[in-house]
Motif scaffolding. Structure first.
Motif, mmCIF file in Angstrom:
data_model
loop_
_atom_site.group_PDB
_atom_site.id
_atom_site.type_symbol
_atom_site.label_atom_id
_atom_site.label_comp_id
_atom_site.label_asym_id
_atom_site.label_seq_id
_atom_site.Cartn_x
_atom_site.Cartn_y
_atom_site.Cartn_z
ATOM 1 N N TRP A 1 54.416 -5.279 -10.653
ATOM 2 C CA TRP A 1 54.158 -4.039 -9.917
ATOM 3 C C TRP A 1 55.189 -2.956 -10.222
ATOM 4 O O TRP A 1 54.839 -1.851 -10.605
ATOM 5 C CB TRP A 1 54.140 -4.300 -8.401
ATOM 6 C CG TRP A 1 52.911 -4.993 -7.919
ATOM 7 C CD1 TRP A 1 52.799 -6.310 -7.556
ATOM 8 C CD2 TRP A 1 51.611 -4.430 -7.743
ATOM 9 N NE1 TRP A 1 51.521 -6.604 -7.170
ATOM 10 C CE2 TRP A 1 50.763 -5.460 -7.271
ATOM 11 C CE3 TRP A 1 51.082 -3.153 -7.935
ATOM 12 C CZ2 TRP A 1 49.422 -5.249 -6.989
ATOM 13 C CZ3 TRP A 1 49.742 -2.938 -7.650
ATOM 14 C CH2 TRP A 1 48.926 -3.981 -7.186
ATOM 15 N N THR A 2 56.452 -3.269 -10.013
ATOM 16 C CA THR A 2 57.497 -2.252 -10.069
ATOM 17 C C THR A 2 57.675 -1.705 -11.482
ATOM 18 O O THR A 2 57.923 -2.460 -12.425
ATOM 19 C CB THR A 2 58.836 -2.828 -9.586
ATOM 20 O OG1 THR A 2 58.651 -3.476 -8.325
ATOM 21 C CG2 THR A 2 59.874 -1.721 -9.453
ATOM 22 N N MET A 3 57.568 -0.381 -11.606
ATOM 23 C CA MET A 3 57.790 0.281 -12.885
ATOM 24 C C MET A 3 59.135 0.989 -12.840
ATOM 25 O O MET A 3 59.426 1.731 -11.892
ATOM 26 C CB MET A 3 56.660 1.267 -13.190
ATOM 27 C CG MET A 3 55.296 0.606 -13.266
ATOM 28 S SD MET A 3 53.978 1.744 -13.757
ATOM 29 C CE MET A 3 54.362 1.928 -15.501
ATOM 30 N N VAL A 4 59.964 0.746 -13.853
ATOM 31 C CA VAL A 4 61.312 1.322 -13.906
ATOM 32 C C VAL A 4 61.472 2.144 -15.182
ATOM 33 O O VAL A 4 60.780 1.928 -16.177
ATOM 34 C CB VAL A 4 62.395 0.225 -13.857
ATOM 35 C CG1 VAL A 4 62.285 -0.588 -12.577
ATOM 36 C CG2 VAL A 4 62.309 -0.687 -15.086
ATOM 37 N N THR A 5 62.397 3.088 -15.144
ATOM 38 C CA THR A 5 62.695 3.850 -16.353
ATOM 39 C C THR A 5 63.334 2.918 -17.380
ATOM 40 O O THR A 5 64.146 2.053 -17.048
ATOM 41 C CB THR A 5 63.640 5.014 -16.059
ATOM 42 O OG1 THR A 5 64.853 4.504 -15.474
ATOM 43 C CG2 THR A 5 63.004 6.011 -15.089
ATOM 44 N N LEU A 6 62.962 3.095 -18.638
ATOM 45 C CA LEU A 6 63.469 2.219 -19.690
ATOM 46 C C LEU A 6 64.964 2.432 -19.916
ATOM 47 O O LEU A 6 65.692 1.492 -20.240
ATOM 48 C CB LEU A 6 62.700 2.477 -20.988
ATOM 49 C CG LEU A 6 62.795 1.405 -22.069
ATOM 50 C CD1 LEU A 6 62.272 0.068 -21.549
ATOM 51 C CD2 LEU A 6 62.017 1.838 -23.304
ATOM 52 N N ASP A 7 65.435 3.657 -19.704
ATOM 53 C CA ASP A 7 66.845 3.962 -19.955
ATOM 54 C C ASP A 7 67.712 3.868 -18.702
ATOM 55 O O ASP A 7 68.904 4.178 -18.735
ATOM 56 C CB ASP A 7 66.987 5.349 -20.583
ATOM 57 C CG ASP A 7 66.432 6.467 -19.712
ATOM 58 O OD1 ASP A 7 66.029 6.186 -18.557
ATOM 59 O OD2 ASP A 7 66.377 7.619 -20.179
ATOM 60 N N GLY A 8 67.136 3.444 -17.582
ATOM 61 C CA GLY A 8 67.906 3.283 -16.351
ATOM 62 C C GLY A 8 68.157 4.572 -15.599
ATOM 63 O O GLY A 8 68.861 4.574 -14.588
#
Length: 278
Positions: A231-238
């Motif tokens: 579910w959780t989508m995060v930025t690839l670069d943090g």
């Protein structure tokens, strides 16, 4: 014509029910924002939202979303709580909020089968100027997208306005692959509303069409990934991210934001956009 045949167009009485659902969403997001403090968990925020939705006589459209026929695998909360580098779809749980966190909360509600959907981002305690500006830019892009909509126009007008608003504000990422959407008897339905200018012909904006517009903007790149929870989508670069969303429609007299307490009147009129609520 093909676009119109695929779209769910609502009658005025049905839009009135969506307005009721939208006001539940607005009240719930307001309650969550007002009660959120350092030391609370994201599950605590979810409980605030559950109480609010129930007290307003509505049901959640997020809870169990995506479940299979056996009732397994659905989203377990009534809100998405996405913190810092989490872009969208964060699952409420044991995470403890701390001063300096950036929290995006996405919420939906159903009244008599009709849906409302909106999102806000807020800070816990103090954050730096870059993050305050990120929230401002994201929310402004939302309103610029809504303001670009007019009867006889097209969904692409909204998308182009959102992208133009963000890119003109500085170096920001526009979360890749995530879009707004049509909404009505289902939370997600055509047409899709990208946050970048669309290629080709897009759906025409007509009376009875209701859209949820939702820019998701980062302090880094456009790239994101989905965590192991599916579910959780995060930025690839943090990098940190912000998310704002409203549900709105166009009437013969102007624009009506169904998930804003005042129907969007103050913000729209300040932008020179006719208010179309009732």
């Amino acid at each position: 014509m093909a676009f119109r045949e695929r779209l769910e167009l609502k009658k005025p009485a049905e839009i009135d029910l969506m307005r009721r659902a939208g006001l539940v969403v607005e009240a719930t997001l307001r309650a969550v924002r007002e009660q959120a403090v350092a030391g609370m968990t994201t599950a605590d925020l979810d409980q605030v939202a559950r109480t609010s939705i129930a007290q307003h006589g509505a049901t959640s459209n997020f809870l169990d979303y995506g479940a299979d026929d056996a009732g397994h695998g659905g989203f377990p909360g009534v809100i998405c709580t996405s913190v810092n580098d989490e872009v969208v779809h964060g699952i409420p749980g044991r995470r403890v909020l701390a001063d300096g966190d950036l929290v995006s909360v996405d919420c939906g509600a159903i009244i008599d089968g009709w849906h409302g959907d909106a999102a806000i981002t807020f800070a816990i305690g103090e954050v730096d100027e870059a993050q305050r500006e990120l929230m401002r830019v994201t929310e402004q892009a939302l309103w610029d997208g809504i303001a670009a909509a007019s009867l006889g126009g097209r969904v692409g007008d909204i998308s182009a306005a959102i992208e133009r608003s963000i890119t003109s504000a500085g170096e920001y990422g526009i979360a890749d692959g995530l879009t707004g959407h049509g909404i009505g008897t289902a939370m997600h339905q055509p047409p899709w509303v990208p946050n970048v200018a669309s290629r080709g012909r897009t759906a025409k904006l007509v009376e009875g069409l209701v859209l949820a517009v939702e820019p998701m903007v980062t302090l880094g790149t456009d790239d994101n990934r989905t965590l192991a929870d599916d579910w959780t989508m995060v930025t690839l670069d943090g990098s940190r991210s912000a998310h704002f969303e409203h549900t709105f429609t166009l009437t013969s007299t102007g624009t009506w934001v169904l998930t804003a307490e005042d129907g969007g009147r103050a913000r729209l009129e300040a932008m020179g956009i006719p208010f179309g609520g009732r």
